[in-house]
Every structure is written in structure tokens, then in C-alpha cells.
Write a protein that holds these residues in place. Structure first.
Motif, mmCIF file in Angstrom:
data_model
loop_
_atom_site.group_PDB
_atom_site.id
_atom_site.type_symbol
_atom_site.label_atom_id
_atom_site.label_comp_id
_atom_site.label_asym_id
_atom_site.label_seq_id
_atom_site.Cartn_x
_atom_site.Cartn_y
_atom_site.Cartn_z
ATOM 1 N N GLY A 69 0.785 -1.229 0.000
ATOM 2 C CA GLY A 69 0.000 0.000 0.000
ATOM 3 C C GLY A 69 0.816 1.277 0.000
ATOM 4 O O GLY A 69 0.247 2.366 0.026
ATOM 5 N N THR A 70 2.137 1.169 -0.065
ATOM 6 C CA THR A 70 2.992 2.349 -0.082
ATOM 7 C C THR A 70 2.903 3.021 -1.440
ATOM 8 O O THR A 70 2.967 2.372 -2.478
ATOM 9 C CB THR A 70 4.460 1.957 0.201
ATOM 10 O OG1 THR A 70 4.520 1.291 1.454
ATOM 11 C CG2 THR A 70 5.355 3.168 0.229
ATOM 12 N N ARG A 71 2.751 4.352 -1.436
ATOM 13 C CA ARG A 71 2.704 5.099 -2.693
ATOM 14 C C ARG A 71 4.101 5.146 -3.306
ATOM 15 O O ARG A 71 5.081 5.415 -2.620
ATOM 16 C CB ARG A 71 2.196 6.516 -2.456
ATOM 17 C CG ARG A 71 0.720 6.550 -2.120
ATOM 18 C CD ARG A 71 0.224 7.944 -1.876
ATOM 19 N NE ARG A 71 0.595 8.802 -2.990
ATOM 20 C CZ ARG A 71 0.522 10.120 -2.977
ATOM 21 N NH1 ARG A 71 0.095 10.745 -1.910
ATOM 22 N NH2 ARG A 71 0.875 10.835 -4.018
ATOM 23 N N ILE A 72 4.172 4.901 -4.622
ATOM 24 C CA ILE A 72 5.459 4.902 -5.316
ATOM 25 C C ILE A 72 5.361 5.753 -6.578
ATOM 26 O O ILE A 72 4.262 6.022 -7.084
ATOM 27 C CB ILE A 72 5.926 3.468 -5.678
ATOM 28 C CG1 ILE A 72 4.865 2.709 -6.496
ATOM 29 C CG2 ILE A 72 6.277 2.683 -4.460
ATOM 30 C CD1 ILE A 72 5.192 2.596 -7.941
ATOM 31 N N ILE A 97 9.892 5.519 -3.527
ATOM 32 C CA ILE A 97 8.808 5.687 -2.550
ATOM 33 C C ILE A 97 8.511 7.168 -2.399
ATOM 34 O O ILE A 97 9.409 7.986 -2.286
ATOM 35 C CB ILE A 97 9.186 5.054 -1.195
ATOM 36 C CG1 ILE A 97 9.298 3.538 -1.365
ATOM 37 C CG2 ILE A 97 8.166 5.426 -0.125
ATOM 38 C CD1 ILE A 97 9.727 2.810 -0.130
ATOM 39 N N ILE A 98 7.233 7.513 -2.420
ATOM 40 C CA ILE A 98 6.805 8.901 -2.322
ATOM 41 C C ILE A 98 6.634 9.280 -0.853
ATOM 42 O O ILE A 98 5.862 8.639 -0.126
ATOM 43 C CB ILE A 98 5.484 9.131 -3.071
ATOM 44 C CG1 ILE A 98 5.676 8.859 -4.552
ATOM 45 C CG2 ILE A 98 4.969 10.546 -2.833
ATOM 46 C CD1 ILE A 98 4.405 9.009 -5.363
ATOM 47 N N ASP A 99 7.353 10.320 -0.446
ATOM 48 C CA ASP A 99 7.149 10.892 0.882
ATOM 49 C C ASP A 99 6.017 11.896 0.773
ATOM 50 O O ASP A 99 5.703 12.406 -0.304
ATOM 51 C CB ASP A 99 8.420 11.584 1.377
ATOM 52 C CG ASP A 99 9.554 10.606 1.609
ATOM 53 O OD1 ASP A 99 9.267 9.462 2.009
ATOM 54 O OD2 ASP A 99 10.716 10.987 1.382
ATOM 55 N N GLU A 100 5.418 12.250 1.895
ATOM 56 C CA GLU A 100 4.288 13.177 1.857
ATOM 57 C C GLU A 100 4.689 14.554 1.353
ATOM 58 O O GLU A 100 3.884 15.254 0.754
ATOM 59 C CB GLU A 100 3.637 13.269 3.228
ATOM 60 C CG GLU A 100 2.944 11.993 3.610
ATOM 61 C CD GLU A 100 1.956 12.182 4.726
ATOM 62 O OE1 GLU A 100 1.560 13.327 4.984
ATOM 63 O OE2 GLU A 100 1.575 11.184 5.324
ATOM 64 N N GLU A 101 5.935 14.972 1.550
ATOM 65 C CA GLU A 101 6.351 16.291 1.105
ATOM 66 C C GLU A 101 6.741 16.320 -0.372
ATOM 67 O O GLU A 101 6.904 17.368 -0.958
ATOM 68 C CB GLU A 101 7.501 16.837 1.954
ATOM 69 C CG GLU A 101 8.758 16.019 1.911
ATOM 70 C CD GLU A 101 8.826 14.942 2.983
ATOM 71 O OE1 GLU A 101 9.839 14.233 3.013
ATOM 72 O OE2 GLU A 101 7.899 14.790 3.779
ATOM 73 N N ASP A 102 6.885 15.147 -0.994
ATOM 74 C CA ASP A 102 7.191 15.087 -2.417
ATOM 75 C C ASP A 102 5.966 15.483 -3.232
ATOM 76 O O ASP A 102 4.844 15.141 -2.888
ATOM 77 C CB ASP A 102 7.628 13.683 -2.848
ATOM 78 C CG ASP A 102 8.983 13.298 -2.307
ATOM 79 O OD1 ASP A 102 9.730 14.212 -1.903
ATOM 80 O OD2 ASP A 102 9.288 12.102 -2.290
ATOM 81 N N GLU A 103 6.192 16.205 -4.320
ATOM 82 C CA GLU A 103 5.095 16.586 -5.189
ATOM 83 C C GLU A 103 5.342 16.054 -6.595
ATOM 84 O O GLU A 103 6.351 16.354 -7.205
ATOM 85 C CB GLU A 103 4.959 18.106 -5.246
ATOM 86 C CG GLU A 103 4.487 18.704 -3.951
ATOM 87 C CD GLU A 103 4.242 20.194 -4.069
ATOM 88 O OE1 GLU A 103 4.010 20.680 -5.180
ATOM 89 O OE2 GLU A 103 4.301 20.869 -3.034
#
Length: 67
Positions: free
Chosen positions: A10-13, A59-65
Motif C-alpha cells: 500500500g505504499t505510494r510509489i 517511494i513517495i514521501d508526503e512532502e514530495d510533489e
């Protein structure tokens, strides 16, 4: 049989090859003639499942856009 790891399920990538956002389902090791390559099974935004080497995703961190 290859053992799969569902720890990051379920990790956003972000797929660096297709430039799309998706979800990680599992990770596993694939053996190509005595060479081991880490792979991931992912789902794109249309719901299609695909396998890709781990080096092709981030892996997308929450601060990544990403658009």
C-alpha cells in the motif's frame, strides 16, 4: 517458489520509467542465471498490476510533489 514480502503493502510509489504514481503490493527477488535482482509488484492508477525492478521506483514521501 519465490518468497514475497508484503511489509510495504500500500505504499505510494513513483515509477521512474513510466513517470506515473502507483501503489506497491510486494517485493521479491528474481534470479536470472545466477544473478539476483530485487523486484516489486505494483499497481498503476488504472488498476493494472505490473512487475518492475526496485531500481525503477521511488517511494513517495508526503512532502514530495508529483504531477
Amino acid at each position: 517458489m519465490t518468497e514475497k514480502c508484503y511489509l510495504l503493502f500500500g505504499t505510494r510509489i513513483y515509477n521512474l520509467t513510466t513517470k506515473e504514481i502507483g501503489l506497491l503490493i510486494s517485493t521479491w527477488v528474481n534470479e536470472f542465471s545466477n544473478e539476483k535482482v530485487d523486484f516489486a509488484t505494483c499497481v498503476d492508477k488504472r488498476g493494472k498490476r505490473y512487475n518492475t525492478p526496485l531500481e525503477n521506483i521511488k517511494i513517495i514521501d508526503e512532502e514530495d510533489e508529483y504531477v
